[in-house]
Design a protein around this motif. Structure first.
Motif, PDB file in Angstrom:
ATOM      1  N   HIS A  80      84.181 -58.976 -32.765  1.00 53.83           N
ATOM      2  CA  HIS A  80      84.039 -59.466 -31.396  1.00 53.83           C
ATOM      3  C   HIS A  80      83.216 -58.481 -30.564  1.00 53.83           C
ATOM      4  N   PHE A  81      83.483 -57.203 -30.742  1.00 53.53           N
ATOM      5  CA  PHE A  81      82.719 -56.165 -30.046  1.00 53.53           C
ATOM      6  C   PHE A  81      81.221 -56.323 -30.295  1.00 53.53           C
ATOM      7  N   GLN A  82      80.871 -56.485 -31.555  1.00 54.46           N
ATOM      8  CA  GLN A  82      79.448 -56.618 -31.897  1.00 54.46           C
ATOM      9  C   GLN A  82      78.848 -57.877 -31.262  1.00 54.46           C
ATOM     10  N   ASP A  83      79.617 -58.974 -31.311  1.00 57.78           N
ATOM     11  CA  ASP A  83      79.162 -60.222 -30.676  1.00 57.78           C
ATOM     12  C   ASP A  83      78.878 -59.996 -29.195  1.00 57.78           C
ATOM     13  N   LEU A  84      79.863 -59.419 -28.527  1.00 52.92           N
ATOM     14  CA  LEU A  84      79.746 -59.210 -27.081  1.00 52.92           C
ATOM     15  C   LEU A  84      78.590 -58.275 -26.761  1.00 52.92           C
ATOM     16  N   LEU A  85      78.418 -57.257 -27.591  1.00 55.70           N
ATOM     17  CA  LEU A  85      77.336 -56.297 -27.363  1.00 55.70           C
ATOM     18  C   LEU A  85      75.972 -56.969 -27.508  1.00 55.70           C
ATOM     19  N   ARG A  86      75.834 -57.753 -28.563  1.00 54.04           N
ATOM     20  CA  ARG A  86      74.554 -58.468 -28.756  1.00 54.04           C
ATOM     21  C   ARG A  86      74.297 -59.435 -27.614  1.00 54.04           C
ATOM     22  N   GLN A  87      75.345 -60.135 -27.228  1.00 49.43           N
ATOM     23  CA  GLN A  87      75.240 -61.070 -26.103  1.00 49.43           C
ATOM     24  C   GLN A  87      74.800 -60.325 -24.840  1.00 49.43           C
ATOM     25  N   ASN A  88      75.456 -59.216 -24.585  1.00 50.98           N
ATOM     26  CA  ASN A  88      75.153 -58.427 -23.393  1.00 50.98           C
ATOM     27  C   ASN A  88      73.703 -57.957 -23.388  1.00 50.98           C
ATOM     28  N   LEU A  89      73.255 -57.426 -24.520  1.00 46.36           N
ATOM     29  CA  LEU A  89      71.915 -56.826 -24.566  1.00 46.36           C
ATOM     30  C   LEU A  89      70.795 -57.858 -24.519  1.00 46.36           C
ATOM     31  N   SER A  90      71.072 -59.052 -25.013  1.00 41.82           N
ATOM     32  CA  SER A  90      69.978 -60.017 -25.163  1.00 41.82           C
ATOM     33  C   SER A  90      69.832 -60.971 -23.983  1.00 41.82           C
ATOM     34  N   THR A  91      70.770 -60.950 -23.055  1.00 38.56           N
ATOM     35  CA  THR A  91      70.680 -61.898 -21.942  1.00 38.56           C
ATOM     36  C   THR A  91      70.619 -61.182 -20.603  1.00 38.56           C
ATOM     37  N   TYR A  92      70.299 -61.935 -19.606  1.00 42.82           N
ATOM     38  CA  TYR A  92      70.308 -61.414 -18.247  1.00 42.82           C
ATOM     39  C   TYR A  92      71.063 -62.369 -17.344  1.00 42.82           C
ATOM     40  N   VAL A  93      72.146 -61.909 -16.771  1.00 40.48           N
ATOM     41  CA  VAL A  93      72.910 -62.705 -15.813  1.00 40.48           C
ATOM     42  C   VAL A  93      72.666 -62.105 -14.440  1.00 40.48           C
ATOM     43  N   PRO A  94      71.872 -62.796 -13.611  1.00 38.97           N
ATOM     44  CA  PRO A  94      71.559 -62.237 -12.290  1.00 38.97           C
ATOM     45  C   PRO A  94      72.827 -61.986 -11.499  1.00 38.97           C
ATOM     46  N   PRO A  95      72.973 -60.771 -10.950  1.00 44.99           N
ATOM     47  CA  PRO A  95      74.173 -60.481 -10.162  1.00 44.99           C
ATOM     48  C   PRO A  95      74.114 -61.162  -8.808  1.00 44.99           C
ATOM     49  N   VAL A  96      75.250 -61.210  -8.145  1.00 45.81           N
ATOM     50  CA  VAL A  96      75.301 -61.727  -6.782  1.00 45.81           C
ATOM     51  C   VAL A  96      75.244 -60.530  -5.847  1.00 45.81           C
ATOM     52  N   TYR A  97      74.319 -60.552  -4.916  1.00 48.40           N
ATOM     53  CA  TYR A  97      74.182 -59.458  -3.959  1.00 48.40           C
ATOM     54  C   TYR A  97      74.834 -59.825  -2.630  1.00 48.40           C
ATOM     55  N   ALA A  98      75.816 -59.020  -2.253  1.00 50.33           N
ATOM     56  CA  ALA A  98      76.531 -59.268  -1.002  1.00 50.33           C
ATOM     57  C   ALA A  98      75.577 -59.258   0.189  1.00 50.33           C
ATOM     58  N   GLU A  99      74.547 -58.428   0.098  1.00 51.62           N
ATOM     59  CA  GLU A  99      73.622 -58.252   1.224  1.00 51.62           C
ATOM     60  C   GLU A  99      72.871 -59.542   1.584  1.00 51.62           C
ATOM     61  N   ASP A 100      72.739 -60.421   0.600  1.00 54.26           N
ATOM     62  CA  ASP A 100      72.012 -61.673   0.856  1.00 54.26           C
ATOM     63  C   ASP A 100      72.659 -62.481   1.966  1.00 54.26           C
ATOM     64  N   ILE A 101      73.978 -62.522   1.952  1.00 54.20           N
ATOM     65  CA  ILE A 101      74.684 -63.331   2.949  1.00 54.20           C
ATOM     66  C   ILE A 101      74.402 -62.792   4.345  1.00 54.20           C
ATOM     67  N   GLY A 102      74.473 -61.475   4.473  1.00 53.82           N
ATOM     68  CA  GLY A 102      74.168 -60.881   5.766  1.00 53.82           C
ATOM     69  C   GLY A 102      72.748 -61.186   6.200  1.00 53.82           C
ATOM     70  N   ALA A 103      71.819 -61.119   5.247  1.00 52.57           N
ATOM     71  CA  ALA A 103      70.410 -61.357   5.561  1.00 52.57           C
ATOM     72  C   ALA A 103      70.195 -62.773   6.116  1.00 52.57           C
ATOM     73  N   ILE A 104      70.953 -63.705   5.589  1.00 56.26           N
ATOM     74  CA  ILE A 104      70.794 -65.104   5.995  1.00 56.26           C
ATOM     75  C   ILE A 104      71.197 -65.310   7.457  1.00 56.26           C
ATOM     76  N   PHE A 105      72.213 -64.551   7.897  1.00 54.63           N
ATOM     77  CA  PHE A 105      72.721 -64.763   9.252  1.00 54.63           C
ATOM     78  C   PHE A 105      72.317 -63.660  10.227  1.00 54.63           C
ATOM     79  N   GLU A 106      71.563 -62.714   9.731  1.00 55.47           N
ATOM     80  CA  GLU A 106      71.214 -61.533  10.519  1.00 55.47           C
ATOM     81  C   GLU A 106      70.594 -61.864  11.875  1.00 55.47           C
ATOM     82  N   HIS A 107      69.843 -62.926  11.936  1.00 53.82           N
ATOM     83  CA  HIS A 107      69.123 -63.246  13.179  1.00 53.82           C
ATOM     84  C   HIS A 107      70.047 -63.710  14.312  1.00 53.82           C
ATOM     85  N   HIS A 108      71.353 -63.851  14.009  1.00 51.49           N
ATOM     86  CA  HIS A 108      72.284 -64.226  15.066  1.00 51.49           C
ATOM     87  C   HIS A 108      72.639 -63.060  15.967  1.00 51.49           C
ATOM     88  N   LEU A 109      72.262 -61.873  15.536  1.00 53.83           N
ATOM     89  CA  LEU A 109      72.517 -60.696  16.368  1.00 53.83           C
ATOM     90  C   LEU A 109      71.253 -60.334  17.148  1.00 53.83           C
TER      91      LEU A 109
END
Lengths: 190, 190
Positions: A80-109
DNA sequence: AGAGATATACTCAGTTCTGATTATTCAACT
DNA sequence: AGTTGAATAATCAGAACTGAGTATATCTCT
């Protein structure tokens, strides 16, 4: 994703069998800068890996100390370790950036406050970056790649904050389509 | 962190009162590239915001359709929104990168396979980047800053993968301290 | 030697999150 | 006019996660 936490625990137990507390100490001391795993969550995950047959639990009784469950990786866990490692190394899962939410509403200030807040963030990033550089020297060479990774993203983040600050500093570059609402108008039917 | 999801929902309901399904449609269609929020989670959060008094729920009955809870932000919710927005803009919470875990254990694979996997990831990042560039044109101007943000981080990610690939391509640059275990040896007492 | 502090080791109840499912309405086709 | 399929709207049981708490052992200081 929980799956990368599984990979982490399996990888650590693969190098050395451990009990929960020992594992937690190690993660807290050596990996706190790149993983966020609460102690109770680690215990939960160890139990989960055990129920799934990827690690085996053995109660140890040293001296007169009572319980202490020691976990060791199983053959199924190794696969399972090897499976997960190969999966991890070969793919890219874009992270969620908290800052994006602020950026969307920033103009309200007001621009002035916005700039003050963004400058505070900029300093927070810089000081985090400085802390990382210190770690760079203190941690084993095996962590170098991970630190470099974080430094690259921190620099990207600083660049972005600077862009935001610059955009907010100039009054308003060009307002061609002034009838388009600056916010997100989800209105559709009804 | 759940707090940014609260900020998101409050920000959207602030612009326009909505029921759960409508909110989910909007997020799925306009924001899927920067937020990962399951439909059932959105319903859960709406209920939570309601219990906390930040939004008010009103059952709407249009035609012979039965249920459909419409949520509208309350004055307390408006205040909370501003708090969360200021908090978001002024701080930096370093994200957890899944790739770090793989990087830590990467050397357990043969160099050849490692390179194959990392090249697959590189392509995954590139194709994600291409998809984003397409969105850039399609989405409203309000999303530009968020897209730029992602592009910066994607470029950082590509740079890092290239570094990893380069490091794995050269046999082994210099192996001075060959007695230091390349892995993490958490052994301490006992 | 006893008291208080710190370290060790884990548990548990409560919160958050999600895949699978339910239920109704509407549109399209035969 | 009935049936099928998609769209609308939300629920729920179970999984994942965590803060607060429990319990014992060891260390430190008087």
């Amino acid at each position: 994703m929980s799956i990368d936490r599984h990979l982490l625990l399996l990888g650590l137990l693969r190098a050395q069998e451990m009990h929960g507390y020992q594992l937690n100490e190690f993660i807290d001391q050596q990996m706190n800068f790149c993983v966020d795993l609460k102690r109770s969550t680690a215990y939960y995950l160890l139990d989960k890996l055990c129920r799934d047959g990827y690690v085996a639990e053995e109660v140890e009784r040293e001296g007169n100390r009572p319980e202490r469950r020691v976990y060791r990786i199983t053959p199924a866990g190794e696969v399972h370790f090897q499976d997960l490692l190969r999966q991890n190394l070969s793919t890219y899962v874009p992270p969620v950036y908290a800052e994006d939410i602020g950026a969307i509403f920033e103009h309200h200030l007001a621009a002035e406050e916005s700039l003050r807040l963004l400058n505070a963030r900029r300093e927070a990033i810089q000081s985090h970056r400085a802390r990382l550089e210190v770690l760079h020297a203190r941690l084993p060479i095996s962590h170098t790649a991970v630190i470099e990774h974080h430094l690259l993203h921190l620099d990207a983040e600083i660049t972005w904050v600077d862009q935001m600050i610059a955009a907010r500093s100039t009054p308003s570059p060009l307002k061609i389509a002034h009838h388009v609402a600056p916010d997100d108008p989800p209105a559709r039917h009804e």
